[in-house]
Design a protein around this motif. Structure first.
Motif, PDB file in Angstrom:
ATOM      1  N   PHE A 182       3.296  -6.799   2.453  1.00  0.00           N
ATOM      2  CA  PHE A 182       2.158  -6.320   3.233  1.00  0.00           C
ATOM      3  C   PHE A 182       1.616  -7.430   4.138  1.00  0.00           C
ATOM      4  O   PHE A 182       0.437  -7.753   4.117  1.00  0.00           O
ATOM      5  N   LYS A 183       2.488  -8.000   4.956  1.00  0.00           N
ATOM      6  CA  LYS A 183       2.095  -9.043   5.895  1.00  0.00           C
ATOM      7  C   LYS A 183       1.330  -8.419   7.065  1.00  0.00           C
ATOM      8  O   LYS A 183       1.769  -7.452   7.672  1.00  0.00           O
ATOM      9  N   ASP A 243       2.662   0.728  -9.412  1.00  0.00           N
ATOM     10  CA  ASP A 243       2.536   2.157  -9.120  1.00  0.00           C
ATOM     11  C   ASP A 243       3.851   2.807  -8.707  1.00  0.00           C
ATOM     12  O   ASP A 243       4.044   3.998  -8.873  1.00  0.00           O
ATOM     13  N   PHE A 244       4.763   2.013  -8.140  1.00  0.00           N
ATOM     14  CA  PHE A 244       6.025   2.565  -7.656  1.00  0.00           C
ATOM     15  C   PHE A 244       7.187   1.682  -8.072  1.00  0.00           C
ATOM     16  O   PHE A 244       7.066   0.462  -8.100  1.00  0.00           O
ATOM     17  N   THR A 245       8.313   2.316  -8.383  1.00  0.00           N
ATOM     18  CA  THR A 245       9.535   1.530  -8.532  1.00  0.00           C
ATOM     19  C   THR A 245      10.019   1.165  -7.136  1.00  0.00           C
ATOM     20  O   THR A 245       9.824   1.908  -6.187  1.00  0.00           O
ATOM     21  N   THR A 284       3.936   8.805  -2.350  1.00  0.00           N
ATOM     22  CA  THR A 284       2.624   9.268  -1.889  1.00  0.00           C
ATOM     23  C   THR A 284       2.762  10.369  -0.848  1.00  0.00           C
ATOM     24  O   THR A 284       1.775  11.037  -0.520  1.00  0.00           O
ATOM     25  N   VAL A 285       3.959  10.553  -0.323  1.00  0.00           N
ATOM     26  CA  VAL A 285       4.198  11.560   0.712  1.00  0.00           C
ATOM     27  C   VAL A 285       4.735  12.822   0.056  1.00  0.00           C
ATOM     28  O   VAL A 285       5.630  12.763  -0.794  1.00  0.00           O
ATOM     29  N   LYS A 337      -2.451   4.022   1.724  1.00  0.00           N
ATOM     30  CA  LYS A 337      -1.994   3.383   0.496  1.00  0.00           C
ATOM     31  C   LYS A 337      -0.681   4.045   0.094  1.00  0.00           C
ATOM     32  O   LYS A 337      -0.654   5.236  -0.225  1.00  0.00           O
ATOM     33  N   CYS A 338       0.382   3.277   0.118  1.00  0.00           N
ATOM     34  CA  CYS A 338       1.697   3.896  -0.046  1.00  0.00           C
ATOM     35  C   CYS A 338       2.700   2.886  -0.574  1.00  0.00           C
ATOM     36  O   CYS A 338       2.418   1.696  -0.691  1.00  0.00           O
ATOM     37  N   ARG A 339       3.872   3.380  -0.886  1.00  0.00           N
ATOM     38  CA  ARG A 339       4.993   2.524  -1.239  1.00  0.00           C
ATOM     39  C   ARG A 339       5.290   1.607  -0.052  1.00  0.00           C
ATOM     40  O   ARG A 339       5.282   2.040   1.110  1.00  0.00           O
TER      41      ARG A 339
END
Length: 359
Positions: free
Chosen positions: A118-119, A153-155, A14-15, A326-328
């Motif tokens: 995502f804690k 969405d991401f590996t 995403t970056v 919203k990202c890896r």
């Protein structure tokens, strides 16, 4: 200290390189060909594609993370020699685009392990979290695999589906592998690889195990100061080094990271600098880079690097997910950029103090 930033490539991150360019002091990107299976030779055309993209923004490709090790090498199977030859050819190709450091790890089956990507923290941000009790009581590691890969969405490097499709047979194979066996297999690999790295001006830099203890009955050996010392003695060469990760090693409070920096400074070509908060029950969560937010003394770690005239590469490693990004998992823009500025703040203060002392 040369600051770098991990980038997973167009379409897998995403970056953007344009955004990374705006972070003060970042000189290069930390990269890899994530679509090339472990053990295969990296294609030169794909390497050059990365170089072209990096060149457009004035970034170097000095640090590669990671050129993954095929499981046959870790298991010590007769087939390992073919994969080691591929590794040598990849080293030679990477040298052609200016690579100086190759980060790798020797963890069986899994790379890093977390139970929640995502804690939520007290301030509303989220971060990578490890709950010890979940791992200890988990009968089927595939439950964790499914959890890690639930975001399509991401590996997730180290958790690629194709890498784990033979999970059951891998666990069966490792039942016969002791920690001492793993040390022997690592030494065999290094004895083959390090001369090639030396000849091409590249430093191999092993990443510590994350977390730094055995999981699911699998042996792990890059866990402590003593084991790093042993690793460096397997092949005594400047091209046999360590990627010192304060977060991975810091998950065990018994690991004195600043002392490791001071002892191994000349064999650390690459540093991952990040913080974790460790709880008494063995759980840990990643926090901001600020020393007071976690258990790891980031200030003293940076001071140790500065005292030893560190000229290697450093990156902020993981970050929290903040400001609704919203990202890896672990690899957003905002918190890693904040981490870089925190690290530069410590470094610049130390530089100023040093200059004033000379005046």
């Amino acid at each position: 200290m040369k600051m770098v930033f991990r980038w997973y490539g167009e379409g897998n991150d995403t970056v953007s390189l344009r955004q990374i360019k705006q972070i003060p002091g970042v000189e290069g990107i930390v990269w890899a060909l994530h679509d090339v299976p472990a053990g295969e030779e990296w294609p030169m055309d794909k390497i050059l594609e990365y170089k072209q993209k990096a060149d457009a923004y004035g970034f170097h490709l000095d640090v590669v993370e990671s050129v993954n090790i095929h499981e046959d090498i870790k298991l010590g199977l007769p087939t390992r020699d073919r994969y080691i030859e591929n590794y040598k050819k990849t080293i030679e190709k990477l040298a052609q685009v200016g690579a100086k450091v190759i980060c790798y790890n020797f963890m069986p089956v899994f790379d890093w392990i977390r139970t929640d990507l995502f804690k939520e923290l007290e301030d509303g941000s989220t971060a990578l979290f490890y709950e010890k009790a979940i791992v200890d009581r988990m009968d089927d590691p595939m439950d964790l695999v499914r959890k890690i890969n639930e975001n399509p969405d991401f590996t997730m490097p180290g958790w690629e589906p194709e890498r784990l499709q033979h999970l059951t047979s891998l666990f069966e194979a490792y039942k016969q592998v002791t920690e001492e066996d793993l040390w022997n297999h690592l030494q065999y690999f290094l004895e083959q690889i390090v001369p090639v790295a030396e000849a091409n001006g590249i430093k191999m830099a092993i990443h510590p195990d994350d977390p730094p203890w055995p999981v699911f009955g699998l042996p792990r050996i890059m866990t402590s100061r003593d084991n790093i010392r042993r690793l460096l003695s397997l092949v005594d060469s400047p091209s046999n080094g360590v990627t010192l990760c304060s977060g991975s090693l810091g998950a065990n409070p018994e690991n004195d990271i600043p002392a490791m920096v001071r002892e191994f400074a000349d064999r650390i070509p690459f540093a991952h600098i990040r913080n974790v908060r460790v709880y008494e029950n063995g759980d840990f969560i990643e926090t901001s880079h600020r020393a007071s937010d976690g258990t790891v003394d980031i200030c003293d770690i940076v001071k140790a690097y500065h005292e030893n005239g560190f000229t290697g590469y450093a990156r902020p490693d993981h970050g929290r997910h903040i400001w609704d990004e919203k990202c890896r998992a672990g690899y957003g823009l905002y918190d890693r950029a904040l981490g870089i500025m925190y690290l530069w703040g410590i470094w610049d203060s130390l530089e100023r103090t040093k200059q004033e002392a000379r005046a």
